[in-house]
Design a protein around this motif. Structure first.
Motif, PDB file in Angstrom:
ATOM      1  N   GLY A   1       0.808  -1.213   0.000  1.00 48.24           N
ATOM      2  CA  GLY A   1       0.000   0.000   0.000  1.00 48.24           C
ATOM      3  C   GLY A   1       0.833   1.250   0.000  1.00 48.24           C
ATOM      4  N   PRO A   2       0.391   2.302   0.711  1.00 49.21           N
ATOM      5  CA  PRO A   2       1.067   3.607   0.675  1.00 49.21           C
ATOM      6  C   PRO A   2       2.559   3.484   0.952  1.00 49.21           C
ATOM      7  CG  PRO A   2      -1.015   3.769   1.853  1.00 49.21           C
ATOM      8  CD  PRO A   2      -0.802   2.312   1.577  1.00 49.21           C
ATOM      9  N   GLY A   3       3.339   4.239   0.181  1.00 45.45           N
ATOM     10  CA  GLY A   3       4.788   4.211   0.323  1.00 45.45           C
ATOM     11  C   GLY A   3       5.477   3.400  -0.743  1.00 45.45           C
ATOM     12  N   THR A   4       4.753   2.508  -1.412  1.00 47.90           N
ATOM     13  CA  THR A   4       5.353   1.693  -2.467  1.00 47.90           C
ATOM     14  C   THR A   4       5.128   2.338  -3.829  1.00 47.90           C
ATOM     15  OG1 THR A   4       3.375   0.348  -2.840  1.00 47.90           O
ATOM     16  CG2 THR A   4       4.901  -0.374  -1.115  1.00 47.90           C
ATOM     17  N   LEU A   5       6.014   2.016  -4.754  1.00 44.62           N
ATOM     18  CA  LEU A   5       5.871   2.554  -6.106  1.00 44.62           C
ATOM     19  C   LEU A   5       4.607   2.010  -6.755  1.00 44.62           C
ATOM     20  CD1 LEU A   5       6.999   4.207  -8.446  1.00 44.62           C
ATOM     21  CD2 LEU A   5       8.285   2.182  -9.160  1.00 44.62           C
ATOM     22  N   ARG A   6       4.308   0.752  -6.529  1.00 43.88           N
ATOM     23  CA  ARG A   6       3.108   0.187  -7.155  1.00 43.88           C
ATOM     24  C   ARG A   6       1.853   0.913  -6.688  1.00 43.88           C
ATOM     25  NH1 ARG A   6       1.084  -6.030  -7.918  1.00 43.88           N
ATOM     26  NH2 ARG A   6      -0.936  -5.484  -8.787  1.00 43.88           N
ATOM     27  N   HIS A   7       1.788   1.247  -5.424  1.00 44.29           N
ATOM     28  CA  HIS A   7       0.598   1.923  -4.907  1.00 44.29           C
ATOM     29  C   HIS A   7       0.416   3.279  -5.590  1.00 44.29           C
ATOM     30  CE1 HIS A   7      -1.774   4.281  -1.953  1.00 44.29           C
ATOM     31  NE2 HIS A   7      -2.439   3.146  -1.864  1.00 44.29           N
ATOM     32  N   VAL A   8       1.514   3.969  -5.859  1.00 41.90           N
ATOM     33  CA  VAL A   8       1.417   5.268  -6.528  1.00 41.90           C
ATOM     34  C   VAL A   8       0.918   5.098  -7.957  1.00 41.90           C
ATOM     35  CG1 VAL A   8       2.735   7.271  -7.314  1.00 41.90           C
ATOM     36  CG2 VAL A   8       3.233   6.252  -5.090  1.00 41.90           C
TER      37      VAL A   8
ATOM     38  N   ILE B   1      18.524  14.806 -14.031  1.00 42.13           N
ATOM     39  CA  ILE B   1      17.211  14.952 -13.413  1.00 42.13           C
ATOM     40  C   ILE B   1      17.124  16.337 -12.789  1.00 42.13           C
ATOM     41  CG2 ILE B   1      15.635  14.073 -11.644  1.00 42.13           C
ATOM     42  CD1 ILE B   1      17.035  11.341 -11.942  1.00 42.13           C
ATOM     43  N   ILE B   2      16.164  17.106 -13.228  1.00 42.54           N
ATOM     44  CA  ILE B   2      15.934  18.452 -12.696  1.00 42.54           C
ATOM     45  C   ILE B   2      14.665  18.418 -11.856  1.00 42.54           C
ATOM     46  CG2 ILE B   2      15.630  20.884 -13.249  1.00 42.54           C
ATOM     47  CD1 ILE B   2      18.274  19.741 -14.204  1.00 42.54           C
ATOM     48  N   GLY B   3      14.781  18.796 -10.607  1.00 45.96           N
ATOM     49  CA  GLY B   3      13.607  18.840  -9.731  1.00 45.96           C
ATOM     50  C   GLY B   3      13.001  17.459  -9.494  1.00 45.96           C
ATOM     51  N   GLY B   4      13.850  16.477  -9.238  1.00 51.27           N
ATOM     52  CA  GLY B   4      13.356  15.114  -9.017  1.00 51.27           C
ATOM     53  C   GLY B   4      12.730  14.942  -7.638  1.00 51.27           C
ATOM     54  N   ARG B   5      11.698  14.071  -7.575  1.00 53.91           N
ATOM     55  CA  ARG B   5      11.023  13.795  -6.301  1.00 53.91           C
ATOM     56  C   ARG B   5      10.877  12.287  -6.122  1.00 53.91           C
ATOM     57  NH1 ARG B   5       7.847  16.812 -10.004  1.00 53.91           N
ATOM     58  NH2 ARG B   5       5.891  15.932  -9.203  1.00 53.91           N
ATOM     59  N   HIS B   6      10.694  11.888  -4.893  1.00 59.06           N
ATOM     60  CA  HIS B   6      10.438  10.474  -4.582  1.00 59.06           C
ATOM     61  C   HIS B   6       8.934  10.243  -4.670  1.00 59.06           C
ATOM     62  CE1 HIS B   6      10.007   6.707  -2.451  1.00 59.06           C
ATOM     63  NE2 HIS B   6      11.328   6.576  -2.352  1.00 59.06           N
ATOM     64  N   PRO B   7       8.462   9.393  -5.593  1.00 59.98           N
ATOM     65  CA  PRO B   7       7.017   9.279  -5.807  1.00 59.98           C
ATOM     66  C   PRO B   7       6.262   8.761  -4.594  1.00 59.98           C
ATOM     67  CG  PRO B   7       8.218   7.569  -7.009  1.00 59.98           C
ATOM     68  CD  PRO B   7       9.236   8.535  -6.513  1.00 59.98           C
ATOM     69  N   GLY B   8       6.840   7.804  -3.859  1.00 63.02           N
ATOM     70  CA  GLY B   8       6.133   7.262  -2.702  1.00 63.02           C
ATOM     71  C   GLY B   8       6.018   8.248  -1.568  1.00 63.02           C
ATOM     72  N   ILE B   9       7.110   8.947  -1.282  1.00 57.64           N
ATOM     73  CA  ILE B   9       7.089   9.932  -0.179  1.00 57.64           C
ATOM     74  C   ILE B   9       6.180  11.097  -0.534  1.00 57.64           C
ATOM     75  CG2 ILE B   9       8.514  11.549   1.131  1.00 57.64           C
ATOM     76  CD1 ILE B   9      10.805   9.569   0.906  1.00 57.64           C
ATOM     77  N   GLU B  10       6.272  11.582  -1.766  1.00 57.15           N
ATOM     78  CA  GLU B  10       5.430  12.702  -2.181  1.00 57.15           C
ATOM     79  C   GLU B  10       3.948  12.328  -2.097  1.00 57.15           C
ATOM     80  OE1 GLU B  10       5.303  15.925  -5.801  1.00 57.15           O
ATOM     81  OE2 GLU B  10       5.598  13.824  -6.308  1.00 57.15           O
ATOM     82  N   ALA B  11       3.610  11.084  -2.466  1.00 57.36           N
ATOM     83  CA  ALA B  11       2.214  10.653  -2.410  1.00 57.36           C
ATOM     84  C   ALA B  11       1.706  10.600  -0.975  1.00 57.36           C
ATOM     85  CB  ALA B  11       2.058   9.290  -3.082  1.00 57.36           C
TER      86      ALA B  11
ATOM     87  N   VAL C   1       7.612  10.771 -15.227  1.00 59.11           N
ATOM     88  CA  VAL C   1       8.408  10.661 -14.007  1.00 59.11           C
ATOM     89  C   VAL C   1       8.186  11.877 -13.109  1.00 59.11           C
ATOM     90  CG1 VAL C   1      10.156   9.264 -15.164  1.00 59.11           C
ATOM     91  CG2 VAL C   1      10.441  11.754 -15.056  1.00 59.11           C
ATOM     92  N   PRO C   2       8.421  11.711 -11.803  1.00 57.89           N
ATOM     93  CA  PRO C   2       8.268  12.825 -10.863  1.00 57.89           C
ATOM     94  C   PRO C   2       9.482  13.751 -10.895  1.00 57.89           C
ATOM     95  CG  PRO C   2       8.875  10.833  -9.676  1.00 57.89           C
ATOM     96  CD  PRO C   2       8.683  10.432 -11.106  1.00 57.89           C
TER      97      PRO C   2
ATOM     98  N   LYS D   1      -2.178  13.346 -11.911  1.00 57.49           N
ATOM     99  CA  LYS D   1      -2.422  13.559 -10.480  1.00 57.49           C
ATOM    100  C   LYS D   1      -1.216  14.169  -9.778  1.00 57.49           C
ATOM    101  CE  LYS D   1      -3.871  11.017  -6.328  1.00 57.49           C
ATOM    102  NZ  LYS D   1      -4.291   9.687  -5.802  1.00 57.49           N
ATOM    103  N   TRP D   2      -0.005  13.718 -10.158  1.00 59.74           N
ATOM    104  CA  TRP D   2       1.193  14.159  -9.433  1.00 59.74           C
ATOM    105  C   TRP D   2       2.052  15.121 -10.247  1.00 59.74           C
ATOM    106  CZ3 TRP D   2       0.349  13.000  -4.705  1.00 59.74           C
ATOM    107  CH2 TRP D   2      -0.323  11.827  -4.374  1.00 59.74           C
ATOM    108  N   SER D   3       1.543  15.602 -11.383  1.00 58.74           N
ATOM    109  CA  SER D   3       2.275  16.574 -12.209  1.00 58.74           C
ATOM    110  C   SER D   3       3.644  16.054 -12.626  1.00 58.74           C
ATOM    111  CB  SER D   3       2.424  17.912 -11.456  1.00 58.74           C
ATOM    112  OG  SER D   3       1.161  18.460 -11.158  1.00 58.74           O
ATOM    113  N   TRP D   4       3.657  14.868 -13.200  1.00 54.28           N
ATOM    114  CA  TRP D   4       4.887  14.282 -13.699  1.00 54.28           C
ATOM    115  C   TRP D   4       5.160  14.762 -15.121  1.00 54.28           C
ATOM    116  CZ3 TRP D   4       4.469   8.409 -12.040  1.00 54.28           C
ATOM    117  CH2 TRP D   4       4.492   8.343 -10.637  1.00 54.28           C
ATOM    118  N   SER D   5       6.422  14.648 -15.535  1.00 53.23           N
ATOM    119  CA  SER D   5       6.819  15.075 -16.873  1.00 53.23           C
ATOM    120  C   SER D   5       7.318  13.881 -17.686  1.00 53.23           C
ATOM    121  CB  SER D   5       7.924  16.137 -16.789  1.00 53.23           C
ATOM    122  OG  SER D   5       9.104  15.561 -16.252  1.00 53.23           O
ATOM    123  N   ARG D   6       7.348  14.094 -18.990  1.00 49.97           N
ATOM    124  CA  ARG D   6       7.798  13.034 -19.891  1.00 49.97           C
ATOM    125  C   ARG D   6       9.319  13.048 -19.988  1.00 49.97           C
ATOM    126  NH1 ARG D   6       5.600  12.151 -26.066  1.00 49.97           N
ATOM    127  NH2 ARG D   6       6.857  10.306 -26.581  1.00 49.97           N
ATOM    128  N   PRO D   7       9.990  11.972 -19.604  1.00 52.89           N
ATOM    129  CA  PRO D   7      11.458  11.981 -19.629  1.00 52.89           C
ATOM    130  C   PRO D   7      11.993  11.734 -21.029  1.00 52.89           C
ATOM    131  CG  PRO D   7      10.694   9.857 -18.863  1.00 52.89           C
ATOM    132  CD  PRO D   7       9.456  10.705 -19.074  1.00 52.89           C
TER     133      PRO D   7
END
Length: 917
Positions: free
Chosen positions: A291-298, A617-627, A678-679, A601-607
């Motif tokens: 669940g929350p915190g995993t990449l799959r959940h995001v 990577i410019i302005g990279g985020r961790h998808p699980g933590i951000e979610a 990607v985030p 939903k998370w405002s990701w960009s196309r790499p």
């Protein structure tokens, strides 16, 4: 006193024990009427595990037989509970019509349920694969084969690898529900807990090469192993052959529902082993939770079970080549740009059923009338999905989304920028091969009523008009009561007996009943059937004839409906290849839509996909933590790996965010290689062939492996297997041993990964190396491609503020005492620690480091641990040698701060006296 004599067995119990003897390792579910019954030890086990009442067959006997049971029409939930506990269940059904049986009804085991062979929805996770696997290891050849199948979908794959540990690494990665092994084979100690259920099987009859090869060719319908890419892969043939034999043994028929066997070629995918999957929390958090915190959940915005399972596979096997990545990116971009299309597709997908598993159950004859209704519902959604896709492709793509278009950059490009539009070729291919399955939809609509019953025996499955013979029988059953009422009214009028009644019981069937005082007035055609105290019961030839028609119609209707159901099953099974192709298509569409929803939903960009080894990577985020915590409080970071920055040494305080930066970089690479956005504000990713991680501290005490041993095992694997195209994530190497040992090892690892170690022919490996050994920061300028970065902090009135920003340069200290203060360490301890730290810092004798770009071996020998502030002792000074030996033997964990300070003071005085200071 003599032991009580064993109970005298009835013929039924003798039958039970005879069947049980053939299945000693399984609980025997013995069909008796409307229940599955269990007896003796099986009953005690089932009652305990299922928390149901344990009774006895003959409670008043000297030795009562333990007994328990569950209703056959509601047994699935009970079976699932037993299988989840690792138990096997043999289903023993009546294989003879009780009405036609002469004596005891014949019974036989029709299926053996095991943890890896479930196909019913009640025991399966909708969005997860449910693998049964078989492993065969040839020690002489040093090769092994691992084959696995999801029985519920028919998908089957396998891999052949050199070396035993890589083979068991795949077992740990797949986490099969059941693993078949030759009975002489045991998992190696190094494999640890593979968290799976092992079923030992004899080589003869299961793994023997000749028999296994014949089974594989026959079941797959091919004449030569070359067709399946199995030539020169005997171990994989043996593993797959064992799977097929086991399925036939448990399912009681050949596994003809399996799809074409696919051999995994490791070079075709980005390899993510079980250590990387765990450390990056792809499917489970480090605490084991989902669940929350995993990449799959995001990512998992999928709306169908098929899409959820495909997303799982994509995360296991990201692509390694640009073409499929770019094609999938284009579809995600097209969906992202059209809110209306996404909304319409989501609405239609949300009511699409699991075509894949339903079609498999129908093919295996493990089905019910409601499966056909669910298949009808799923097929009915296909035309609407096609229309929505047509609208999407006709609308075309806009350029409103940053990063849209062909995202391939060459080494000379500077970041992703804007790109030319690339049409969603995959969507066009999907529409060109789309199949509405109209003929199947028409068949199911004509055949089935709107709400079919749960069981075949309940009747009422088919619509009027589907079969003329059934219509006649249904008419009799439906209008029989009206005919009986009409007959009664006619007889009342003809006999002049308004008190004449009609009844029914199982013994006499239908009858007329009249008070005894009025029976003399009945015509002779009324035949007396039964005399009661105050009435008489009669029948007539007309009534007996109607009864035969009505009762016969009911029996004939059940027989005919069962026949028609089996014929319908065979017809629908003929559509299975087309249904499975469309199930795959729907799953792909669902995954594309889920990736677009996540990006929106998370405002990701196309790499961008780079053709070199650079990662930007410019302005990279961790998808699980951000979610979990939201984007407002998340501080993004930039990461650059290029020719001048191949190995980044990252220092900074605990809790500052070093591990987060490491993990998010790897996650962004994985997301890129599954075709996702990607985030990050912008990203250009040079594709990787493998991602290695060594994060955190863990041990395996059951195997006698300390934290440090586990760390070194994982580090050894990385150094042996990493290539220039790999990405290596290292966090705190060498912290589980003494300072000298740990620093020396960390230093040597950095050398190796920078391309300056023993394995220099490999070249530098892209590496993010987080450490508290600040001495390693001296390697910048000495080893090519090594650069220092740190997680910035700010001191304010004696406290520290985590800025969470990755900035160039080394950190001056680790701020361990400040972090300890934040953790709630007593004030006195914190204050004393600061005093000791100041005294230790004052006692250091730092020396200038060599400034050459690459240290020579002679320099390293003269200055083996630069930056420690300790001058290596002279070989001619016995006092220094003795103190150094005492230091090596010292265990700091058993010293109080005062004792440590006293020792330091004593040694310092001895050294000062010897050198004449």
């Amino acid at each position: 006193m003599s032991d009580p004599s064993p109970p005298k067995l009835t013929p039924m119990l003798e039958q039970y024990l005879g069947i049980k003897a053939a299945h000693p390792d399984a609980l025997l579910f013995f069909r008796m009427g409307d229940f599955y019954e269990l007896f003796f030890e099986d009953a005690e086990t089932a009652a305990r595990e299922l928390q149901i009442t344990l009774t006895s067959r003959n409670p008043n006997a000297e030795n009562p037989v333990p007994m328990c049971g569950v209703p056959y029409h509601a047994c699935e939930s009970y079976l699932t509970q037993l299988l989840n506990k690792g138990l096997k269940v043999a289903i023993c059904d009546q294989v003879e019509d009780p009405k036609e049986a002469k004596g005891l009804v014949k019974r036989a085991v029709t299926r053996v349920l095991t943890p890896g062979t479930l196909v019913e929805d009640a025991g399966l996770e909708a969005k997860e694969h449910h693998f049964l696997a078989a492993l065969f290891w040839d020690a002489q050849a040093d090769f092994g084969g691992l084959a696995w199948v999801d029985v519920s979908t028919g998908a089957c794959r396998g891999i052949r690898v050199r070396g035993q540990m890589p083979l068991w690494s795949w077992v740990a990665k797949l986490q099969p529900r059941e693993l078949l092994l030759p009975d002489h084979l045991r998992p190696p100690v190094q494999a640890g807990d593979v968290s799976t259920r092992i079923t030992p099987l004899p080589v003869r009859g299961f793994f023997e090469f000749g028999q296994a090869k014949e089974r594989v060719l026959r079941t797959q319908g091919v004449a030569d192993p070359h067709v399946l890419d199995l030539e020169n892969k005997p171990q994989l043939i043996q593993a797959f052959g064992a799977l097929l034999a086991y399925l036939k043994q448990t399912q009681k028929h050949d596994p003809n529902h399996l799809q074409s066997f696919q051999v995994i070629q490791p070079g075709d995918f980005l390899l993510l082993d079980e250590v990387t999957l765990r450390n990056l929390e792809i499917f489970r958090r480090l605490d084991g939770g989902r669940g929350p915190g995993t990449l799959r959940h995001v990512l998992d915005q999928t709306l169908t079970p098929m899409g959820g399972r495909l997303l799982e596979s994509r995360l296991h096997y990201p692509w390694k080549e640009p073409e499929p990545i770019l094609q999938n990116q284009a579809v995600v971009a097209a969906l992202l740009e059209s809110d209306a299309s996404r909304s319409e597709l989501a609405q239609r997908l949300s009511t699409t059923t699991d075509l894949e598993r339903i079609a498999t159950r129908i093919s295996m004859n493990r089905t019910s009338p409601r499966d056909f209704a669910a298949l009808r519902q799923g097929v009915a959604r296909l035309p609407g999905l096609r229309e929505a896709l047509n609208t999407l492709t006709q609308t075309g793509q806009n350029s409103d989304v940053p990063g849209n278009g062909s995202s391939v950059v060459s080494p000379s490009d500077h970041g992703p920028g804007n790109f030319d539009d690339m049409p969603p070729q995959l969507l066009q291919d999907v529409l060109r091969t789309w199949d509405d399955l109209d003929d199947l939809a028409d068949l199911l609509q004509r055949a089935l009523v709107d709400s079919p019953p749960l069981l075949i025996t309940d009747g009422g499955i088919f619509r009027p008009g589907y079969d003329p013979d059934l219509d006649v029988l249904l008419d009799l059953a439906e209008h029989g009561q009206d005919t009986l009422r009409e007959m009664l009214a006619g007889e009342q009028e003809l006999t002049g007996q308004p008190k004449l009644k009609m009844g029914y019981n199982r013994v006499f069937g239908y009858y007329f009943e009249l008070p005894r005082s009025q029976t003399k007035e009945l015509p002779e055609r009324f035949q007396r059937r039964q005399s009661l105290v105050s009435s008489e019961r009669f029948v007539t030839e007309e009534l007996k004839e109607l009864e035969d028609r009505l009762l016969g119609a009911s029996d004939r209707r059940k027989v005919l409906e069962h026949k028609l159901f089996q014929e319908l099953r065979d017809k629908v099974d003929g559509f299975r290849p087309r249904v499975m192709r469309m199930a795959e298509t729907v799953a792909r569409l669902d995954v594309w839509l889920a990736l677009a929803e996540a990006a929106r939903k998370w405002s990701w960009s196309r790499p961008a996909v780079a053709t070199d080894l650079n990662i930007s990577i410019i302005g990279g985020r961790h998808p699980g933590i951000e979610a979990c915590q939201g984007s407002a409080d998340y501080i993004p970071n930039d990461v650059h790996l290029d020719d001048q920055r191949r190995v980044l040494i990252i220092t900074g305080p605990n809790m500052g965010g070093k591990s987060t930066v490491l993990r998010q970089t790897a996650l962004i690479c994985i997301l890129t290689q599954i075709g996702s956005f990607v985030p990050a504000a912008r990203a250009s990713i040079g594709l990787t062939d493998r991602i290695f991680t060594r994060v955190g501290a863990s041990d395996n005490l059951s195997l006698g492996q300390s934290t440090f041993m586990v760390e070194m095992i994982e580090t050894a694997r990385i150094l042996r297997q990493a290539t220039q195209r790999s990405l290596v994530i290292l966090d705190e190497i060498g912290r589980g041993t003494s300072t000298y040992d740990g620093l020396a090892l960390a230093w040597a690892v950095v050398e190796e990964l920078s391309g300056q170690g023993v394995k220099q022919s490999r070249g530098p490996v892209r590496t993010l190396f987080a450490t508290h050994y600040h001495e390693l920061t001296s390697l910048e300028g000495r080893l090519p491609g090594v650069r220092n970065y740190n997680i910035a902090v700010k001191e304010w009135k004696g406290d520290i503020i985590f800025l969470r920003r990755l900035v160039p340069g080394p950190s001056d200290r680790s701020y361990g005492i400040e972090v300890a203060k934040l953790a709630g360490l007593p004030r006195g301890v914190v204050a004393r620690a600061k005093e000791i730290l100041e005294e230790l810092d004052a006692a250091k004798q730092p020396r200038k480091l060599h400034q050459s770009s690459k240290p020579t071996r002679q320099q390293l020998l003269r200055d083996p641990l630069p930056g420690l502030g300790i001058t290596p002792p002279s070989r001619e000074n016995p006092e220094e040698t003795e103190i150094l030996n005492r230091l090596r033997d010292l265990d700091p964990t058993h010293l109080s701060p005062m004792q440590a300070l006293t020792l330091l003071q004593q040694w310092k005085e001895r050294l000062e006296g010897d050198v004449g200071i």
